[in-house]
Enzyme design. Structure first.
Site, PDB file in Angstrom:
ATOM      1  N   HIS A 117      49.231  51.103  38.515  1.00  0.00           N
ATOM      2  CA  HIS A 117      48.148  50.556  39.339  1.00  0.00           C
ATOM      3  C   HIS A 117      46.942  50.340  38.447  1.00  0.00           C
ATOM      4  O   HIS A 117      46.565  51.222  37.682  1.00  0.00           O
ATOM      5  CB  HIS A 117      47.806  51.539  40.466  1.00  0.00           C
ATOM      6  N   HIS A 119      42.971  47.887  38.201  1.00  0.00           N
ATOM      7  CA  HIS A 119      42.012  46.957  38.808  1.00  0.00           C
ATOM      8  C   HIS A 119      41.709  45.872  37.778  1.00  0.00           C
ATOM      9  O   HIS A 119      40.548  45.500  37.589  1.00  0.00           O
ATOM     10  CB  HIS A 119      40.727  47.677  39.223  1.00  0.00           C
ATOM     11  N   ASP A 138      58.860  33.799  33.794  1.00  0.00           N
ATOM     12  CA  ASP A 138      59.574  34.695  32.887  1.00  0.00           C
ATOM     13  C   ASP A 138      59.565  36.140  33.388  1.00  0.00           C
ATOM     14  O   ASP A 138      60.419  36.938  33.011  1.00  0.00           O
ATOM     15  CB  ASP A 138      58.957  34.638  31.485  1.00  0.00           C
ATOM     16  N   HIS A 161      41.911  44.985  47.254  1.00  0.00           N
ATOM     17  CA  HIS A 161      42.031  46.181  46.439  1.00  0.00           C
ATOM     18  C   HIS A 161      42.434  45.783  45.009  1.00  0.00           C
ATOM     19  O   HIS A 161      41.551  45.559  44.182  1.00  0.00           O
ATOM     20  CB  HIS A 161      43.040  47.142  47.094  1.00  0.00           C
ATOM     21  N   TYR A 212      67.819  35.320  26.486  1.00  0.00           N
ATOM     22  CA  TYR A 212      66.576  35.451  25.718  1.00  0.00           C
ATOM     23  C   TYR A 212      66.611  36.777  24.957  1.00  0.00           C
ATOM     24  O   TYR A 212      67.116  37.767  25.440  1.00  0.00           O
ATOM     25  CB  TYR A 212      65.390  35.407  26.675  1.00  0.00           C
TER      26      TYR A 212
END
Lengths: 233, 233, 233, 233
Positions: free
Chosen positions: A94, A96, A119, A168, A226
């Site tokens: 998480h 910001h 991708d 958020h 790839y």
């Protein structure tokens, strides 16, 4: 074993400032040991420069502390909710980060405008719905996990390993701490590219489905070609 | 000889992070030895921090591997297509630099708004057409090269040494690895300047033809007088 | 004396990358010795990392080389034109800094939106008119200086020590190499702030005249009280 | 005691360039000793790289110098006005950080669009009214403080510890020099996020009141549970 889990969690948390996707203490990574049902997560409000392995807090899948002197991240119930509902993920991030959070604040998912996005993410990175007063005033961090899970009812969380929580910010996940942080960084990158595209053209071009398929599937799944995993075609 | 080709390719690849135009593993440079018909290109999915000369892969002009333990970049067929069709170039660069990619995602070429642009590119940096399903599902990386070549049918690839692939990102080329990377960086720079111009004025001023001629031609061609190549006037 | 002039010119040129307002070789600073009528200017196309005092070229006020092995900047006639017409300046700076150039490419002056701007510039930083074909095809760099001088016919070049050349980029000037570069950096800063203001509000608030007067005059002129020059009030 | 006050002021001033929220000499921090009524503030126009504790100027709450060889910041009367009117603050920060200043120049407060904002500010960061000619031409820096105080008549300066002065820039405050600078940085961060949100969607989503309450109150006040201050719930 748990020491290596804490080390993996520490290393992944320290990647956040290295990638430039964390400011102040806005960000955390956890890694789960699926066999033991133990999550190693960043402590709440500790600066990255001071973070060491012994600070990493161990909690069970319900978020109850198992080991550690510090409080776990206040986002722990969100992480645990994702682990309970997305059985194939091993790490949650998480942040910001500024461009992805910009989209979360605009109330918009990050549309898939190009191959950089394709991708990593098999379509738009979605935004969650508005939470109710009861959800916010109740077990808020748990409910944050629940609205993410709800948003993925008709989406594949392995194909789109990231989400924006409305007003958020972004969450991402993956098979390891390092990979989940890489995905969080890729999300920030495509958010920035999309922001520049919107500046140039308020109605940018969505990627066509064939191109989305091509790029996502050449990196993911049985026919991927790839990198160094198999012989290139 | 081939060692020096690999060294030139390595050095040019390492310029990408130095110029800040590469993130994660989104970028690669190749350099060709025209006499031998050999291309030295970055291996696929290898981090820049770990890249060494022995990792550079040698392929022929059809993209078949001639030497090297690793797989070449998955974009190799695009590079080789450009070498086959643009006989006067010696190096090709591909990045997902954020501003130039923003234009590719907006579906717009980078218009020539000023002399910074005109010093490197003799007009708008064009964007390719939408690829067909057959092109994408067939030899995709080769077809990516083909749509670039098609876009330059009426354009001079030496005068405009760069292109945006729609919903993908920029390619640039030049007479050496170093010069091609410089051109890729100049493209990112003019994309950023153009993005700011669009923010200030949604209808920015195109450069007038006389000024475009003046700036491009004082740096390129027989009458160039910029730099230390000949006596300044 | 001329050594110290070359040293001042070198030091000021090296401030450009330090302030982040130069990319590639797009930028140059000159300093004039008014008594001798000699200008010390950066050589054309030399990288900042390699620049040393002995590379600085000396020219007279008509731009003719007096000393130095290298060619002077191709912008030398513009610098000299400004020295001939603006008798109280001692240094000239030219860059292609990205936000200020964005305004030049938008065809707009940088409006005075706040006190950061007012601390350095007594009103809008103006943009020059479109040059004619004859001006461009004739003595282009000299004519670039002439359109700047023309733009300041009714403006005070000491109160507004900077200009945007249309579809080109910014020039700034001052009483020393260091001060002129500081002014060029301040221009880039207010261009960036103005760009963000336009993003938030396409019709941002112009500063009121009283506030412009207050800020400009507390730093400039007989009643200035900012800094350590005189006792603060 | 006063030495430690000067050290706190110095340390906080030096955080400004570390956080990247100051350019040139546009920024200053002061810290107050409430018992003695003494404010330790940055001297006017001194570069951050040269700043040492002995340069910090001591003034009383009316801004009169008590100790120090240099002139105090020209913004001293604004700082002192805030100390006199906001009795519970111990530090004041003023910067011209580019995104927050962009909002001040747009004439807009920074709307509360997300939880990053809500973690620091309990609602929109307001912008002051236009100052009158008399205010500007009179005791300008004092009147700048007065319009801030006026703006907070119906707002709680502890819940919203920052403001934008119209056509000027941001001020922030807090319980310590370090905390006030952190708040100034958080303001710049949310200004940047809001700017990106406006780029993507000219009408971004305001945060809902419940979510604003939740985030602000989990970090502030009697029931706060973020960080290591009390046992997490």
């Amino acid at each position: 074993m748990l020491e290596s889990l804490k080390e993996e969690s520490l290393a992944a948390n320290l990647l956040l400032p290295k990638f430039g996707i964390v400011n102040l203490t806005f960000g955390n990574v956890s890694v789960v040991d699926r066999e033991r049902g133990i999550v190693a997560i960043k402590p709440s409000g500790v600066a990255y420069g001071e973070l060491r392995a012994e600070h990493i807090v161990l909690v069970d899948l319900n978020g109850s502390k198992v080991e550690g002197e510090l409080n776990p991240s206040s986002d722990t119930p969100t992480h645990c909710c994702l682990y309970r509902n997305f059985p194939e993920i091993r790490a949650v991030v998480h942040t910001h980060s500024v461009y992805a959070t910009g989209f979360a604040q605009a109330g918009c998912g990050i549309p898939c405008l190009g191959t950089t996005h394709a991708d990593y993410f098999y379509g738009e990175i979605p935004v969650t719905r508005k939470m109710t007063a009861d959800e916010i005033n109740g077990q808020y961090e748990l409910e944050t996990g629940n609205v993410i899970v709800e948003r993925f009812r008709k989406l594949n969380y392995l194909d789109i390993p990231a989400v924006l929580v409305l007003n958020h910010g972004p969450f991402a996940w993956g098979k390891s701490g390092e990979k989940a942080v890489e995905t969080a960084f890729a999300m920030e990158l495509v958010a920035q590219m999309a922001c520049h595209a919107f500046t140039v053209n308020p109605e940018p071009r969505l990627i066509q489905q064939h191109l989305l398929d091509k790029h996502f599937l050449r990196k993911h799944g049985a026919d991927a070609y790839y990198g160094q995993g198999k012989k290139s075609t």
